[in-house]
Design an enzyme around this catalytic site. Structure first.
Site, PDB file in Angstrom:
ATOM      1  N   HIS A 290      15.682  -1.429  -6.067  1.00 59.69           N
ATOM      2  CA  HIS A 290      14.650  -0.426  -6.321  1.00 59.69           C
ATOM      3  C   HIS A 290      14.710   0.036  -7.784  1.00 59.69           C
ATOM      4  O   HIS A 290      13.688   0.181  -8.446  1.00 59.69           O
ATOM      5  CB  HIS A 290      14.860   0.814  -5.442  1.00 59.69           C
ATOM      6  CG  HIS A 290      14.786   0.564  -3.963  1.00 59.69           C
ATOM      7  ND1 HIS A 290      15.873   0.703  -3.132  1.00 59.69           N
ATOM      8  CD2 HIS A 290      13.760   0.195  -3.160  1.00 59.69           C
ATOM      9  CE1 HIS A 290      15.514   0.452  -1.884  1.00 59.69           C
ATOM     10  NE2 HIS A 290      14.246   0.126  -1.868  1.00 59.69           N
TER      11      HIS A 290
ATOM     12  N   GLY B 256       8.880  -5.765  -5.477  1.00 60.50           N
ATOM     13  CA  GLY B 256       9.951  -6.749  -5.636  1.00 60.50           C
ATOM     14  C   GLY B 256       9.580  -8.096  -5.027  1.00 60.50           C
ATOM     15  O   GLY B 256       8.952  -8.161  -3.959  1.00 60.50           O
TER      16      GLY B 256
HETATM   17  P1  AMP Z   1      11.707  -0.987   0.419  1.00 59.46           P
HETATM   18  O1  AMP Z   1      12.263   0.371   0.159  1.00 59.46           O
HETATM   19  O2  AMP Z   1      12.652  -1.911   1.104  1.00 59.46           O
HETATM   20  O3  AMP Z   1      10.334  -0.955   1.051  1.00 59.46           O
HETATM   21  O4  AMP Z   1      11.490  -1.642  -1.013  1.00 59.46           O
HETATM   22  C1  AMP Z   1      10.710  -1.003  -1.991  1.00 59.46           C
HETATM   23  C2  AMP Z   1      10.419  -1.993  -3.092  1.00 59.46           C
HETATM   24  O5  AMP Z   1      11.654  -2.456  -3.646  1.00 59.46           O
HETATM   25  C3  AMP Z   1       9.665  -3.237  -2.590  1.00 59.46           C
HETATM   26  O6  AMP Z   1       8.689  -3.605  -3.554  1.00 59.46           O
HETATM   27  C4  AMP Z   1      10.771  -4.260  -2.488  1.00 59.46           C
HETATM   28  O7  AMP Z   1      10.307  -5.578  -2.645  1.00 59.46           O
HETATM   29  C5  AMP Z   1      11.661  -3.854  -3.654  1.00 59.46           C
HETATM   30  N1  AMP Z   1      13.015  -4.384  -3.451  1.00 59.46           N
HETATM   31  C6  AMP Z   1      13.789  -4.256  -2.338  1.00 59.46           C
HETATM   32  N2  AMP Z   1      14.954  -4.934  -2.484  1.00 59.46           N
HETATM   33  C7  AMP Z   1      14.905  -5.518  -3.707  1.00 59.46           C
HETATM   34  C8  AMP Z   1      15.791  -6.352  -4.445  1.00 59.46           C
HETATM   35  N3  AMP Z   1      16.947  -6.726  -3.948  1.00 59.46           N
HETATM   36  N4  AMP Z   1      15.418  -6.752  -5.669  1.00 59.46           N
HETATM   37  C9  AMP Z   1      14.222  -6.381  -6.182  1.00 59.46           C
HETATM   38  N5  AMP Z   1      13.337  -5.588  -5.547  1.00 59.46           N
HETATM   39  C10 AMP Z   1      13.668  -5.163  -4.323  1.00 59.46           C
END
Ligand code: AMP
Length: 285
Positions: A37, A147
């Site tokens: 994030h 991401g």
């Molecule tokens: P989430 O809180 O899991 O919905 O993720 C929020 C954002 O962070 C989304 O755009 C995900 O794709 C991104 N994200 C989650 N894990 C990663 C990671 N390991 N590397 C890069 N971006 C990430």
């Protein structure tokens, strides 16, 4: 850094920032922040003058038997990470604030939403698109950051932006990984120590597929079969939802690899114990 819980207040703040000429960025998240994030936040900070991060565990993107109720959260930790990275606003609405009591309108990107993760999570991307469009309408960012870890999600959101003539840029950011290759994810918290060891196998198998293509194998169906079979044999992997080799732009299935320069998306979802993990890489021939 200001924490905003009300839709109206967030909307007013962002309208005022835009009137003043600020380039506003948005990083949508479900909280329990990790370096993945934060990498989005850092890129957004370098490209935008003001930055909003949303923290909202969106009920409409979870299926009835999924982990909505137990999704990890740690607002204090998130707050201190966000402030350290220079986030200007955290938008932290409640479910009721976002959906009221009689919510009826949903957005769906057809076809792309029913393959890959959509096959085993029907309605998931409909929930994602709906909440993301709502966030775009409330916050009105010039750029929003997602991401590549959730590769299908980025493709679908870009398509929604194109189809609905939304005027913002979607910026996709590389996957941040642990030393052994496991992609960072809030859901990694669910893994036991033993399961955690097996989890790194997911990334290793994506790279095995890449290696097979590198060595000249062109029959992608054959690679899918071999890698799926091998993944199934990994300790603690209960189920392989899919292991697919697809076109990275259209997400269409590829049966044969072409010539040099071609890019192939290798994407997979597996269950390790009770935890569903996803990952992907882009293979360049
Ligand atoms: P989430 O809180 O899991 O919905 O993720 C929020 C954002 O962070 C989304 O755009 C995900 O794709 C991104 N994200 C989650 N894990 C990663 C990671 N390991 N590397 C890069 N971006 C990430």
């Amino acid at each position: 850094m200001k924490v905003v819980k009300k839709v109206n207040e967030m909307s007013k703040i962002s309208s005022s920032l835009i009137t003043k000429g600020f380039v506003l960025g948005l990083v949508p998240t479900m909280g329990y922040l990790h370096e993945g994030h934060l990498s989005l936040v850092r890129l957004a900070k370098s490209q935008c003058q003001k930055l909003a991060m949303s923290i909202f565990v969106n009920p409409t993107q979870f299926g009835p038997r999924e982990d909505f109720e137990k999704y990890p959260s740690d607002f204090e930790g998130d707050y201190s990470k966000a402030i350290k990275e220079g986030v200007d606003y955290i938008f932290l609405p409640t479910d009721k604030e976002m959906y009221g009591t009689d919510y009826r309108t949903f957005v769906e990107v057809s076809k792309l939403s029913s393959i890959m993760c959509g096959r085993s999570r029907p309605g998931h991307f409909k929930g994602v698109c709906t909440v993301v469009l709502k966030l775009f309408n409330i916050i009105k960012p010039r750029r929003a950051y997602f991401g590549q870890k959730d590769y299908q999600q980025v493709v679908i959101i870009k398509k929604m932006v194109e189809d609905l003539n939304l005027s913002l840029d979607i910026v996709s950011c590389p996957t941040v990984r642990e030393k052994d290759g496991l992609a960072l994810s809030s859901r990694n918290k669910y893994l036991s120590t033993e399961e955690r060891k097996s989890a790194a196998e997911l990334y290793r198998h994506l790279n095995l597929a890449s290696g097979m293509i590198g060595k000249g194998e062109r029959d992608l169906g054959k690679i899918e079969k071999i890698i799926t079979g091998n993944l199934k044999k990994v300790k603690h992997i209960k189920k392989v939802d899919y292991f697919d080799l697809r076109d990275p732009v259209s997400l269409k299935e590829l049966k044969h690899a072409g010539g040099s320069g071609q890019k192939i998306l290798a994407a997979a979802a597996v269950w390790i114990g009770g935890t569903r993990l996803i990952d992907n890489i882009i293979i360049k021939i």
